[in-house]
Design a protein around this motif. Structure first.
Motif, PDB file in Angstrom:
ATOM      1  N   PRO A 144       0.845  -1.196   0.000  1.00 15.24           N
ATOM      2  CA  PRO A 144       0.000   0.000   0.000  1.00 15.24           C
ATOM      3  C   PRO A 144       0.879   1.244   0.000  1.00 15.24           C
ATOM      4  O   PRO A 144       2.080   1.172   0.258  1.00 15.24           O
ATOM      5  CB  PRO A 144      -0.764  -0.117   1.315  1.00 15.24           C
ATOM      6  CG  PRO A 144       0.175  -0.852   2.215  1.00 15.24           C
ATOM      7  CD  PRO A 144       0.919  -1.821   1.323  1.00 15.24           C
ATOM      8  N   ASP A 198      -4.641   7.510   1.444  1.00 11.81           N
ATOM      9  CA  ASP A 198      -4.231   6.107   1.532  1.00 11.81           C
ATOM     10  C   ASP A 198      -4.664   5.350   0.284  1.00 11.81           C
ATOM     11  O   ASP A 198      -5.814   5.449  -0.145  1.00 11.81           O
ATOM     12  CB  ASP A 198      -4.838   5.440   2.768  1.00 11.81           C
ATOM     13  CG  ASP A 198      -4.043   5.757   4.024  1.00 11.81           C
ATOM     14  OD1 ASP A 198      -4.359   6.773   4.669  1.00 11.81           O
ATOM     15  OD2 ASP A 198      -3.100   5.001   4.332  1.00 11.81           O
ATOM     16  N   CYS A 238      -4.786   1.602  -0.335  1.00 13.54           N
ATOM     17  CA  CYS A 238      -4.602   0.235   0.169  1.00 13.54           C
ATOM     18  C   CYS A 238      -5.299  -0.752  -0.747  1.00 13.54           C
ATOM     19  O   CYS A 238      -5.755  -1.798  -0.311  1.00 13.54           O
ATOM     20  CB  CYS A 238      -5.107   0.114   1.601  1.00 13.54           C
ATOM     21  SG  CYS A 238      -6.828   0.563   1.808  1.00 13.54           S
ATOM     22  N   VAL A 255      -3.622  -2.622   5.389  1.00  8.19           N
ATOM     23  CA  VAL A 255      -3.779  -1.196   5.683  1.00  8.19           C
ATOM     24  C   VAL A 255      -3.677  -0.883   7.176  1.00  8.19           C
ATOM     25  O   VAL A 255      -3.429   0.244   7.564  1.00  8.19           O
ATOM     26  CB  VAL A 255      -5.116  -0.651   5.142  1.00  8.19           C
ATOM     27  CG1 VAL A 255      -6.298  -1.189   5.946  1.00  8.19           C
ATOM     28  CG2 VAL A 255      -5.149   0.876   5.161  1.00  8.19           C
TER      29      VAL A 255
END
Lengths: 291, 803
Positions: free
Chosen positions: B644, B670, B672, B747
C-alpha cells in the motif's frame, strides 16, 4: 492491582465519622472522591487499615458565596460542581479558570476540592488556587473545629496539617478587599496528566489599582509554592509591563522545579515566568480601561 | 475491479453493497456484544475450582540473586503454590526459546536482567492472597551495574549481561547487513551533496487496553491442556507449547476469546503464560493469571528503541544517488523480537522502497541492555515503522540541505507508475501504486502553496508555522513462505467455509481479530464471491480445536493472506455450486453463467438458480456420484507482499514561548487497494494516525541511569485522548494489488508507520529558521523549547536525566 486488606466503614453522620477517626487514629483514612487514594491503594503505595467513606454524610456537597466575595466549599463538593457552578463565574475568576483544568472529566465527576487540598500533591491545582486566594481549611474533630490557612495546611509533599482525628470539612475563600480578577494556567502533556507547571494568580483591585495579590505555583517544587514577593510586587500597581516582568522574574526565582520526564528544571522555571506574564498581561487590559 | 463493476443491463445480480459485499460500510457485527458489555475476554472466563496466580517482579535492573526465601509466602492461608525459577528448572522450564532464536528466562534463576523481570509466582485461592504472598517473598539481590543504552553496552569494562549463554563474550545480540557496499561507496564518491542525519526512535509500547492474561486448565484425567489466552496467534502458540513444553499437540487446545487490542504485543509467548500452564499442571487445577498495567508495560514486548546514523548521496538537481545507514537496536535483556523473517532486523531494508534509489547499503547491530526484552512489531511489519520514519526524516533533511521544496524533492524521486513491478535497492519487489497521484491529492487537499504563503507571513510576526509530509509504501502480508516462517512453519494462512442447507454459512479462519473487525469484513469477502448476504455468514476464529491452522494476525497480514484464503475457499464452493446449478438447470456446466448470487443459463438469463438453492441441493438433490455437502477449505501462500501507499501531511503551529505545538490540519491519502469495508479502513487509518500522534507528541518509555523504567504506568506512559487528538481529513486512491484475489492490500498499520514523520517533519519545518536539524520523539514541549532557544538538536536517548 489488588489492594491490601482493609476494613470499610460508611458512617451516615459527621459525628459517626469523627468517632471512627478517634477510635482508629492513624490507621484510618477518609474516602471522599477517592481519585488519588484508590489508585494508591491498588498500587499498594497506601494501605490504610480502615477506610472511612464519608460519601453518605449529608450536608458536605455544598459550595456557597459568603458576604463580601467569599466562598465556602464543602468536603464533598466535586470538581464537576465547581466546573459547572453558577456561583464562580465573575465572582471567583481564578477558581473558574482552574475548575475545567483539573484532571480529566472522569476524575472531575468524583474528585473533590477539599480532598485535593488534603492530598497535598505538589502537582494539585486547587492548593495553588486556594493559596493564591489566601484561603483556609476548616478541620473538625470531636475536640472541636479549627481553621488552618492553606499555607500552613500544606506542610510538604503529600503531607497536610491535620491531626489523625480530624476531617477537613470545608475550604474557605475569604472576603475580597476589591474587585477580583486573576486566572489559572497549566501546562500538561495531555488532558489528565499531572501539571508540568501551573500558575494561579488572584488579584483584588480598586479603581484599577491592585490592593491585594496572590500568586502560587503548581508542580515546580516539593510542595505548592507561594510566590509571595512576586505577588507583593503587584500591590499598588496597575500591572504596567515592567511590573509584570518583575513579578514574572520573582515568581520564577522561587520555583524549585526538578528535571524529570515532564521537562527540565530550566524549562519549567521559564514556563512559570511565561504564565505569570500571560495572566497579568491579559488582566491589564480591562483593569487599565477601568482606570 | 469487480468490486466496483456495475451489473450489466438486464442482470439479476444482487446489489453487492446492499447485501454487505465489497465496498459496503456495514456496521461491525462485533460491536453488538462489545457495546453491550457482552464480550467474552480472558478475564471473563471462570472455571470450577479455579486458582489465581500473581507474579513477583524484580525491582532492580541488573542484580545477582543471592537467595529467595518463600517460607513466609507458603505460610499465608490460601496459598497453594509458590513457584521459583529453581523449581521451574526441574521441569526444564526456567528458560524458554524466543522467536529470534535466543533464550529468555521464564523465572530468574541466576540474575535479574531488567526491572520488572519475573522472579517468582504464587498461586492462591484468590488474587488478593496471591498478591499478599508475593509481597511476603524475600529475595536477596546483589546489585550489578546496569546498562541502559547501546553505547554503554560496548563500553570497555561493560558488565556481561548474558553470562548465561556459552560463547557470548560481549553484549552484542546480532550483526547484519544488506545491500551493495561497493556500489554505494562509488555513488557517494560522485555526489554533489551528502545529507546526514542521526536520531533515536524511542522505545514505545503497544499498550493494548486489555493486558495479557490466561486461564490454563490441565486436566490430569484426560491429559488435555486447555489455555484461554490473549493471543494474536493461537495456532502458533499451540505449536510452540507442543515444542517447548513437550506436550502432545493433539492434547493442547488454545482459545483466544475476545481480545482487547494487540498491536503486536500479543504475538509472543510470555513467561506469565508458561508459569500459568506449569502451575496448572502442578496443582491440577485451572489457574488464572491476569497481568496488571505495570506488568504489561514493564515486561512485555515493546517496540522500536533504535538508533539511526545515515547519509544520503544527492545531485544538485535533487536526485538521490544512494543511501546508506547504520541502525543500532536496543534489544533489552533477551533478543526476543517477535518476527518471522530471515532478517535479523526485520524488514528495515524496506525503507526507500517508494523512491527510485539506485543503490544502498544498510548495516545493523543489536545490543543487549538491562531493559525489558522484546522488540515486537508495534502496529507494523517488523521494524518497518523505524524504516519509514528514518526514510522520511532523511528525505526532509535532504530537501532542506539542497534548499529544495520538500514536495518537489519527493516528486523527483518517487517511483513512477510505469516502473512497476519495481525492484528496490534492497531486493524487494513492490507490486503497484500511483505515488505521484497520491502526493498531489494530498498537496491539493492541504492547500500546499497557500500554506507556504501563510507560513511566510506568520514568520514575519514571530509565529512559527510548519508543514510536514510523509510518503511511504510498506511491505504488508507476510509471507510468502520462501522468506517468512515462525519456528520453521511457513507464513501461509487458511480458511474453511461451510454452507448450510438453507444457504447460511460459517467461515472459520486461522487469523485472530483483536479489534480489526474480521467477523464483519471476512463475511464481506464471502458475500463478494458467493452472493450470500453478509448477515447470513458467521465468522469464527481463535479456537485451535475448531478452526484451521493459521499464523495469526499481525503485520497487516489478515486481509492479504487469510482474506485471500477466504476468497479462494469461496471460489471452491462456487465451483461446486456451479455443478449443482447445472444439475438443477439440467444443462451442462459449460452453459452455466455466474452473476452475484445466482447461476443462469447462458442465453436464457431468466432460467437460473440462487446460491441458496444450490446449497439446499448439495444436501438434498445432488447429482449421482457427487459427494454431498457444500464445504471446503483453502490454504493460501501469497506470491508476494502487498504494498500500500500513503501520503500524510500535517500543518502545525509551535508556541515559541512554551514549545507547545498544535496540529492545525492533517490530511491523509491512503491507497490500500480495494477497500472491503471503507468505514473499517477509515477507522484503522484514524486509529493509526492517533497512535502516530502519540508517538510524536507525548508517548515514550525510557530508563534512567539506574535502569528504572519511566513509563511503567498510564500516568507516565500517555495515551492521547479525544481532547488532544487532531481531526483527520482522509482521501483515497485505489490501485488494486495485482496478485491478491480481490485486489486488496494491508492497511492496518500504514498510518502508525507513516504518520509520525508527518508530525515531526512539520515541527522541524516550523523550526527551520532556528537551524535545528533534529529533535528526538516525542517532541515534548521542553525539547522543542530547548531546541528553538539554543539552535541545537535534542537527543532523547536514554539514560533519562532526572534530579
Amino acid at each position: 492491582m489488588y489492594p491490601s486488606r482493609f476494613r470499610y466503614e460508611a458512617p451516615r453522620t459527621l459525628d459517626e465519622a469523627l468517632a471512627l477517626l478517634a477510635e482508629h487514629g492513624d490507621e484510618a483514612k477518609i474516602l471522599a472522591g477517592g481519585q488519588s487514594l484508590v489508585p494508591m491503594m491498588k498500587l499498594r503505595f497506601a494501605a490504610p487499615g480502615v477506610l472511612v467513606d464519608i460519601n453518605n454524610v449529608a450536608g458536605l456537597g455544598f459550595h456557597e458565596e459568603t458576604p463580601g466575595g467569599g466562598l465556602r466549599v464543602g468536603a464533598l463538593c466535586r470538581h464537576v460542581d465547581l466546573e459547572h457552578s453558577t456561583v464562580l463565574p465573575g465572582a471567583q475568576p481564578t477558581m473558574a479558570a482552574a475548575a475545567p483544568l483539573v484532571a480529566d472529566p472522569i476524575v472531575r465527576t468524583r474528585g473533590t476540592l477539599v480532598g485535593s487540598l488534603c492530598h497535598a500533591d505538589p502537582q494539585g491545582d486547587w492548593a495553588s488556587v486556594m493559596l493564591a486566594l489566601g484561603g483556609s481549611v476548616v478541620a473538625a474533630s470531636r475536640r472541636g473545629r479549627r481553621t488552618i490557612p492553606v499555607g500552613e495546611f500544606v506542610v510538604g509533599t503529600f503531607q497536610n496539617a491535620l491531626e489523625h482525628d480530624e476531617i477537613a470539612v470545608e475550604a474557605v475563600v475569604p472576603a475580597a478587599q476589591g474587585v477580583r480578577s486573576g486566572s489559572y494556567l497549566k501546562l500538561e502533556r495531555r488532558v489528565g496528566d499531572f501539571a508540568t507547571a501551573g500558575v494561579a494568580v488572584a488579584l483584588e483591585s480598586v479603581s484599577g489599582e491592585i490592593v491585594r495579590a496572590g500568586i502560587a505555583l503548581t508542580g515546580v517544587g516539593p510542595a505548592t509554592i507561594a510566590a509571595t514577593e512576586a505577588a507583593q510586587a503587584l500591590v499598588g500597581s496597575t500591572l504596567d509591563p515592567d511590573v509584570v516582568d518583575r513579578a514574572a522574574e520573582l515568581a520564577a526565582a522561587v520555583a524549585r522545579p526538578r528535571t524529570d520526564h515532564r521537562g527540565t528544571a530550566d524549562y519549567k522555571r521559564h514556563v512559570v515566568a511565561t504564565f505569570v506574564r500571560r495572566i497579568l498581561t491579559a488582566e491589564r487590559a480591562p483593569a487599565g480601561a477601568a482606570a | 475491479m469487480t468490486a466496483t463493476a456495475e451489473p450489466a443491463a438486464g442482470s439479476r445480480a444482487l446489489d453487492e453493497v446492499k447485501i454487505g459485499g465489497l465496498g459496503s460500510s456495514r456496521p461491525r457485527v462485533e460491536d453488538a456484544r462489545f457495546i453491550r458489555g457482552r464480550g467474552n475476554y480472558v478475564e471473563d472466563v471462570t472455571l470450577p475450582g479455579m486458582l489465581h496466580m500473581e507474579i513477583l517482579r524484580s525491582p532492580l535492573a541488573h542484580a545477582r540473586i543471592k537467595s529467595i526465601d518463600t517460607s513466609a509466602a507458603w505460610a499465608i492461608p490460601g496459598v497453594k503454590l509458590v513457584l521459583t525459577g529453581e523449581m521451574a528448572a526441574q521441569r526444564n522450564l526456567a528458560w524458554m526459546p524466543t522467536l529470534s532464536y535466543d533464550t529468555q528466562a521464564v523465572l530468574a534463576t541466576d540474575k535479574v536482567r531488567f526491572q520488572g523481570q519475573e522472579v517468582a509466582c504464587v498461586v492462591a485461592e484468590d488474587p488478593y492472597i496471591a498478591k499478599d504472598a508475593c509481597d511476603a517473598i524475600v529475595v536477596e539481590y546483589e546489585a550489578l551495574p546496569p546498562i541502559v543504552n547501546p553505547e554503554q553496552a560496548v563500553a570497555p569494562g561493560a558488565p556481561l549481561i548474558r553470562d548465561d549463554k556459552s560463547g557470548q563474550a560481549d553484549n552484542i545480540a546480532y550483526q547484519w547487513e544488506v545491500g551493495d557496499k561497493d556500489g554505494t561507496d562509488a555513488a557517494f564518491a560522485k555526489a554533489d551533496v551528502v545529507s546526514k542525519l542521526r536520531l533515536h526512535y524511542p522505545r514505545s509500547h503497544p499498550s493494548p487496553i486489555e493486558n495479557c492474561g490466561a486461564v490454563a486448565d490441565f486436566n490430569n484425567a484426560t491429559g488435555k491442556l486447555t489455555v484461554y489466552m490473549t493471543s494474536q496467534a493461537p495456532h502458533i502458540v499451540r505449536a510452540a507449547v507442543a515444542l517447548i513444553a513437550e506436550l502432545p499437540e493433539h492434547l493442547i487446545r488454545i482459545i483466544s476469546p475476545d481480545v482487547g487490542g494487540g498491536f503486536g504485543n500479543k504475538v509472543p509467548v510470555y513467561p506469565g503464560y508458561v508459569c500459568a500452564i506449569l502451575c496448572s499442571i502442578l496443582t491440577a487445577k485451572p489457574v488464572k493469571w491476569i497481568e496488571d498495567n505495570t506488568g504489561n508495560l514493564s515486561s512485555t514486548g515493546f517496540g522500536r528503541d533504535m538508533y539511526l546514523d545515515s547519509e544520503m548521496a544527492l545531485t544538485n538537481d535533487g536526485k538521490i544517488l544512494a543511501v546508506r545507514y547504520h541502525a543500532t537496536t536496543d534489544q533489552g535483556a533477551f533478543f526476543a523480537d517477535a518476527q518471522p523473517t530471515k532478517f535479523k532486523i526485520g524488514l528495515v531494508h524496506s525503507s526507500f522502497a517508494c523512491y527510485d534509489v539506485p543503490v544502498g547499503h544498510i548495516t545493523a547491530q543489536g545490543m543487549y541492555t538491562n531493559k525489558a526484552p522484546g522488540g515486537v512489531a508495534y502496529r507494523c511489519s517488523f521494524r518497518v515503522t523505524e524504516a519509514m520514519f528514518f526514510q522520511e526524516r532523511m528525505i526532509q533533511a535532504a530537501a532542506d540541505d539542497l534548499g529544495m521544496d520538500q514536495a518537489e524533492f519527493r516528486r523527483r524521486n518517487l517511483v513512477r507508475d510505469d516502473q512497476f513491478p519495481y525492484r528496490t535497492p534492497f531486493g524487494f519487489l513492490t507490486d503497484s501504486g500511483q505515488y505521484l497521484k497520491c502526493l498531489q491529492i494530498g498537496l491539493d487537499a492541504i492547500g500546499y502553496d497557500d500554506f507556504l504563503v501563510e507560513q511566510a507571513e506568520a514568520r514575519k510576526q514571530g509565529r512559527l508555522l510548519g508543514i510536514g509530509i510523509s510518503t511511504m509504501t510498506e511491505p504488508l502480508g507476510a509471507g510468502n513462505s520462501r522468506e517468512y516462517d515462525i519456528l520453521g512453519i511457513k507464513m501461509f494462512d487458511s480458511a474453511e467455509l461451510r454452507v448450510h442447507p438453507t444457504g447460511k454459512a460459517v467461515l472459520k479462519i486461522g487469523a485472530q481479530t483483536q479489534g480489526q473487525g474480521h467477523e464483519t469484513t471476512f463475511a464481506q469477502i464471502v458475500t463478494h464471491e458467493l452472493g450470500i448476504p453478509a448477515t447470513d455468514i458467521v465468522v469464527e476464529h481463535g479456537d485451535t480445536d475448531h478452526t484451521p491452522f493459521g499464523m495469526g494476525t499481525y503485520a497487516s497480514r489478515s486481509t492479504p493472506v487469510a482474506g485471500a484464503a477466504t476468497a479462494m475457499v469461496a471460489r471452491k464452493i462456487r465451483a461446486k455450486a456451479r455443478k449443482l446449478a447445472a444439475h438443477l438447470l439440467e444443462v451442462s456446466e459449460e452453459d452455466v453463467e455466474w452473476e452475484l448470487g445466482r447461476f443462469f443459463v447462458r442465453g436464457a438469463e431468466s432460467r437460473g438458480v440462487t446460491i441458496q438453492e444450490c446449497a439446499m441441493a448439495a444436501y438434498s438433490n445432488m447429482p449421482d456420484g457427487m459427494e454431498p455437502g457444500l464445504e471446503n477449505n483453502a490454504y493460501y501462500d501469497p506470491p508476494n507482499l502487498t504494498w500500500p501507499f500513503a501520503c500524510y501531511i500535517a500543518t502545525v503551529e509551535v508556541d515559541p514561548e512554551t514549545g507547545v505545538w498544535d496540529v492545525l490540519r492533517f490530511v491523509g491519502v491512503d491507497d490500500c487497494g480495494v477497500r472491503i469495508n471503507p468505514m473499517i479502513v477509515e477507522g484503522q487509518i484514524m486509529g493509526g494516525l492517533t497512535e502516530a500522534y502519540a508517538m510524536s507528541n507525548m508517548q515514550f518509555q525510557t530508563y534512567d541511569a539506574d535502569g528504572n523504567l519511566v513509563g511503567a504506568n498510564y500516568m507516565d506512559y500517555l495515551l492521547p485522548t479525544a481532547w488532544e487528538t487532531p481531526g483527520f481529513e482522509l482521501h483515497e486512491v485505489v490501485t488494486p494489488s495485482p496478485h491478491h484475489p480481490i485486489g486488496a492490500k494491508g492497511v492496518g498499520e500504514c498510518a502508525a508507520v507513516g504518520g509520525p514523520a508527518a508530525y515531526v517533519n512539520a515541527v522541524m519545518n516550523a523550526l527551520r529558521p532556528t537551524g535545528v536539524r533534529n529533535i528526538d520523539m516525542p517532541l515534548l514541549p521542553d525539547r522543542v523549547w530547548h531546541a528553538a532557544h539554543t539552535g541545537q538538536d535534542v537527543s532523547g536517548a536514554p539514560p533519562f536525566r532526572t534530579e
